[in-house]
Design a protein around this motif. Structure first.
Motif, short mmCIF file in Angstrom:
data_model
loop_
_atom_site.label_atom_id
_atom_site.label_comp_id
_atom_site.label_asym_id
_atom_site.label_seq_id
_atom_site.Cartn_x
_atom_site.Cartn_y
_atom_site.Cartn_z
N ASP A 1 0.63 -0.83 -0.22
CA ASP A 1 -0.10 0.19 0.03
C ASP A 1 0.71 0.99 -0.19
OD1 ASP A 1 -1.76 -1.40 0.48
OD2 ASP A 1 -2.55 -1.45 2.29
N ALA A 2 2.14 1.41 0.85
CA ALA A 2 2.62 2.38 0.77
C ALA A 2 3.49 2.55 -0.23
CB ALA A 2 3.71 1.78 1.51
N ASN B 1 1.94 1.98 -3.44
CA ASN B 1 1.43 2.42 -4.41
C ASN B 1 0.97 3.82 -4.32
OD1 ASN B 1 1.47 0.17 -5.12
ND2 ASN B 1 -0.08 -0.74 -4.16
N THR B 2 0.91 4.28 -2.93
CA THR B 2 0.98 5.75 -2.74
C THR B 2 1.52 6.52 -2.82
OG1 THR B 2 -0.46 4.92 -0.85
CG2 THR B 2 0.85 7.25 -0.76
N ASP C 1 1.74 6.67 -6.68
CA ASP C 1 0.81 7.62 -7.50
C ASP C 1 1.55 9.30 -6.54
OD1 ASP C 1 -1.90 8.02 -8.01
OD2 ASP C 1 -2.21 9.17 -5.67
N LEU C 2 2.15 8.89 -5.74
CA LEU C 2 2.13 10.63 -4.99
C LEU C 2 3.21 10.95 -6.19
CD1 LEU C 2 1.93 11.04 -1.26
CD2 LEU C 2 0.50 11.43 -3.03
N GLN D 1 -0.12 7.47 -12.41
CA GLN D 1 -0.87 6.69 -11.56
C GLN D 1 -1.14 6.10 -11.57
OE1 GLN D 1 -2.77 10.97 -10.51
NE2 GLN D 1 -0.97 12.58 -12.14
N ALA E 1 -0.28 2.78 -10.93
CA ALA E 1 -0.57 2.47 -8.81
C ALA E 1 -1.69 2.38 -8.97
CB ALA E 1 0.14 4.04 -8.48
N GLN F 1 -2.97 -1.16 -7.32
CA GLN F 1 -3.01 -1.39 -5.40
C GLN F 1 -4.72 -2.33 -5.81
OE1 GLN F 1 -2.68 0.76 -3.00
NE2 GLN F 1 -3.91 -1.04 -1.77
#
Length: 70
Positions: free
Chosen positions: A6-7, A9-10, A13-14, A39, A42, A46
Protein backbone atom coordinates in the motif's frame (compact mmCIF):
# COMPACT_ATOMS: atom_id res chain seq x y z
CA UNK A 1 0.46 -8.12 0.26
CA UNK A 2 -0.18 -5.54 2.89
CA UNK A 3 0.99 -2.29 4.33
CA UNK A 4 4.30 -2.25 2.45
CA UNK A 5 2.55 -2.68 -0.90
CA UNK A 6 0.00 0.00 0.00
CA UNK A 7 2.83 2.38 0.88
CA UNK A 8 4.67 1.68 -2.38
CA UNK A 9 1.51 2.23 -4.40
CA UNK A 10 0.77 5.48 -2.59
CA UNK A 11 4.34 6.67 -3.15
CA UNK A 12 4.10 5.87 -6.86
CA UNK A 13 0.77 7.72 -7.08
CA UNK A 14 2.23 10.78 -5.34
CA UNK A 15 5.27 10.70 -7.63
CA UNK A 16 2.91 10.65 -10.61
CA UNK A 17 0.88 13.54 -9.23
CA UNK A 18 4.05 15.57 -8.74
CA UNK A 19 5.24 14.86 -12.29
CA UNK A 20 1.84 15.78 -13.67
CA UNK A 21 1.80 19.05 -11.71
CA UNK A 22 5.31 20.02 -12.77
CA UNK A 23 4.53 19.11 -16.37
CA UNK A 24 1.36 21.20 -16.31
CA UNK A 25 3.14 24.15 -14.68
CA UNK A 26 6.02 24.11 -17.16
CA UNK A 27 4.02 23.21 -20.24
CA UNK A 28 5.89 19.89 -20.58
CA UNK A 29 3.17 17.64 -21.98
CA UNK A 30 5.46 14.57 -21.96
CA UNK A 31 6.16 14.94 -18.23
CA UNK A 32 2.48 15.57 -17.55
CA UNK A 33 1.53 12.40 -19.47
CA UNK A 34 4.25 10.42 -17.68
CA UNK A 35 2.80 11.53 -14.36
CA UNK A 36 -0.68 10.45 -15.41
CA UNK A 37 0.71 7.09 -16.49
CA UNK A 38 2.46 6.64 -13.13
CA UNK A 39 -0.83 7.35 -11.37
CA UNK A 40 -2.66 4.83 -13.54
CA UNK A 41 -0.07 2.15 -12.87
CA UNK A 42 -0.27 2.82 -9.13
CA UNK A 43 -4.07 2.52 -9.24
CA UNK A 44 -3.90 -0.83 -11.06
CA UNK A 45 -1.30 -2.14 -8.61
CA UNK A 46 -3.50 -1.06 -5.70
CA UNK A 47 -6.52 -2.86 -7.18
CA UNK A 48 -4.43 -6.03 -7.56
CA UNK A 49 -3.17 -5.73 -3.99
CA UNK A 50 -6.72 -5.28 -2.71
CA UNK A 51 -7.95 -8.28 -4.73
CA UNK A 52 -5.12 -10.47 -3.48
CA UNK A 53 -5.89 -9.46 0.12
CA UNK A 54 -9.59 -10.34 -0.35
CA UNK A 55 -8.67 -13.67 -1.92
CA UNK A 56 -6.36 -14.50 0.97
CA UNK A 57 -9.13 -13.64 3.45
CA UNK A 58 -11.50 -15.97 1.59
CA UNK A 59 -8.98 -18.81 1.49
CA UNK A 60 -8.26 -18.37 5.19
CA UNK A 61 -11.98 -18.45 6.00
CA UNK A 62 -12.49 -21.66 4.02
CA UNK A 63 -9.41 -23.21 5.61
CA UNK A 64 -10.72 -22.29 9.07
CA UNK A 65 -14.09 -23.89 8.33
CA UNK A 66 -12.49 -27.07 7.06
CA UNK A 67 -10.14 -27.38 10.03
CA UNK A 68 -12.73 -26.29 12.59
CA UNK A 69 -10.78 -23.18 13.62
CA UNK A 70 -13.60 -20.67 13.82
Amino acid sequence: MGIADDAKNTAEDLKGRAKEAVGAATGDEDLKAEGQLDQGIAAVKQKLTDAADKLKEGVDAVKDKLTGNS
